[in-house]
Motif scaffolding. Structure first.
Motif, PDB file in Angstrom:
ATOM      1  N   UNK A 119       0.857  -1.174   0.000  1.00 40.66           N
ATOM      2  CA  UNK A 119       0.000   0.000   0.000  1.00 40.66           C
ATOM      3  C   UNK A 119       0.899   1.230   0.000  1.00 40.66           C
ATOM      4  N   UNK A 120       0.427   2.303  -0.582  1.00 39.07           N
ATOM      5  CA  UNK A 120       1.200   3.535  -0.661  1.00 39.07           C
ATOM      6  C   UNK A 120       0.638   4.538   0.329  1.00 39.07           C
ATOM      7  N   UNK A 121       1.508   5.076   1.163  1.00 37.71           N
ATOM      8  CA  UNK A 121       1.088   6.083   2.133  1.00 37.71           C
ATOM      9  C   UNK A 121       0.012   5.549   3.061  1.00 37.71           C
ATOM     10  N   UNK A 122      -1.091   6.261   3.126  1.00 37.16           N
ATOM     11  CA  UNK A 122      -2.199   5.884   4.010  1.00 37.16           C
ATOM     12  C   UNK A 122      -3.254   5.036   3.295  1.00 37.16           C
ATOM     13  N   UNK A 123      -2.923   4.485   2.159  1.00 33.91           N
ATOM     14  CA  UNK A 123      -3.862   3.678   1.371  1.00 33.91           C
ATOM     15  C   UNK A 123      -4.295   2.438   2.163  1.00 33.91           C
ATOM     16  N   UNK A 124      -5.582   2.117   2.151  1.00 34.18           N
ATOM     17  CA  UNK A 124      -6.021   0.899   2.852  1.00 34.18           C
ATOM     18  C   UNK A 124      -5.498  -0.354   2.134  1.00 34.18           C
ATOM     19  N   UNK A 125      -5.187  -1.387   2.894  1.00 35.73           N
ATOM     20  CA  UNK A 125      -4.582  -2.601   2.340  1.00 35.73           C
ATOM     21  C   UNK A 125      -5.448  -3.276   1.290  1.00 35.73           C
ATOM     22  N   UNK A 126      -6.758  -3.138   1.382  1.00 38.86           N
ATOM     23  CA  UNK A 126      -7.641  -3.801   0.433  1.00 38.86           C
ATOM     24  C   UNK A 126      -7.483  -3.227  -0.987  1.00 38.86           C
ATOM     25  N   UNK A 127      -7.085  -1.969  -1.110  1.00 39.20           N
ATOM     26  CA  UNK A 127      -6.960  -1.353  -2.435  1.00 39.20           C
ATOM     27  C   UNK A 127      -5.848  -1.988  -3.275  1.00 39.20           C
ATOM     28  N   UNK A 128      -4.610  -2.110  -2.779  1.00 39.04           N
ATOM     29  CA  UNK A 128      -3.601  -2.775  -3.613  1.00 39.04           C
ATOM     30  C   UNK A 128      -3.905  -4.257  -3.835  1.00 39.04           C
ATOM     31  N   UNK A 129      -4.582  -4.895  -2.877  1.00 39.72           N
ATOM     32  CA  UNK A 129      -4.950  -6.301  -3.081  1.00 39.72           C
ATOM     33  C   UNK A 129      -5.863  -6.424  -4.293  1.00 39.72           C
ATOM     34  N   UNK A 130      -6.883  -5.564  -4.381  1.00 38.51           N
ATOM     35  CA  UNK A 130      -7.780  -5.567  -5.536  1.00 38.51           C
ATOM     36  C   UNK A 130      -7.063  -5.195  -6.822  1.00 38.51           C
ATOM     37  N   UNK A 131      -6.185  -4.215  -6.740  1.00 37.89           N
ATOM     38  CA  UNK A 131      -5.412  -3.781  -7.911  1.00 37.89           C
ATOM     39  C   UNK A 131      -4.598  -4.933  -8.486  1.00 37.89           C
ATOM     40  N   UNK A 132      -3.929  -5.693  -7.633  1.00 38.87           N
ATOM     41  CA  UNK A 132      -3.089  -6.792  -8.122  1.00 38.87           C
ATOM     42  C   UNK A 132      -3.928  -7.947  -8.669  1.00 38.87           C
ATOM     43  N   UNK A 133      -5.125  -8.132  -8.160  1.00 37.79           N
ATOM     44  CA  UNK A 133      -6.020  -9.121  -8.772  1.00 37.79           C
ATOM     45  C   UNK A 133      -6.420  -8.673 -10.180  1.00 37.79           C
ATOM     46  N   UNK A 134      -6.771  -7.398 -10.323  1.00 39.90           N
ATOM     47  CA  UNK A 134      -7.158  -6.882 -11.650  1.00 39.90           C
ATOM     48  C   UNK A 134      -6.007  -6.973 -12.640  1.00 39.90           C
ATOM     49  N   UNK A 135      -4.773  -6.766 -12.187  1.00 42.89           N
ATOM     50  CA  UNK A 135      -3.607  -6.872 -13.078  1.00 42.89           C
ATOM     51  C   UNK A 135      -3.481  -8.276 -13.657  1.00 42.89           C
TER      52      UNK A 135
END
Length: 139
Positions: A16-32
């Motif tokens: 996660x970047x900065x204060x980004x919630x952990x669920x956001x990069x998890x979803x991003x990497x699934x979409x990738x």
């Protein structure tokens, strides 16, 4: 599991970047990978301390449950192509994780699978070990 260009094997995901919630990069990497499923309940939270203790760099690692994939979702993985930081992917039976994962990853994955099958809630780990485990935690 995904295989990185250097040959390491790991769960898909990233920081996660900065204060980004952990669920956001998890979803991003699934979409990738071409998947449309959303990360669901957290299976494991691990507080990984920086080495040496007290050094800047502590981090929290999360393993999310993302559901079961249907045939069309399985076919969509890597379509049209895999991201440049992923050389390949495979489904792995938890009993037979490849030797390419680190002992730390193996401990976290074993605990995540146990939490999912036992429906015991989210274990909190420290450096990949249950904090209530009767073991000496490495410094």
């Amino acid at each position: 599991m995904v295989t990185r260009p250097n040959g390491t094997v790991e769960l898909p995901g990233g920081e996660a970047v900065g204060e980004e919630p952990a669920v956001r990069p998890a979803g991003y990497h699934l979409r990738r990978l071409g998947l449309t499923s959303n990360p669901g309940p957290i299976l494991v939270v691990d507080h990984m301390e920086a080495t040496p203790l007290g050094a800047v760099g502590d981090r929290l690692n999360f393993i999310f449950y993302c559901g079961k994939l249907g045939p069309s979702e399985i076919e969509s993985i890597g379509a049209p192509e895999l991201p440049p930081d992923v050389r390949g992917w495979e489904f792995v039976d938890p009993q037979y994780f490849r030797a390419g994962i680190t002992p730390y990853q193996r401990r976290c994955l074993d605990i995540a699978v146990a939490a999912l099958s036992a429906d015991t809630g989210t274990p909190y780990l420290r450096n990949g070990l249950r904090i209530n485990a009767r073991v000496t935690i490495p410094a």
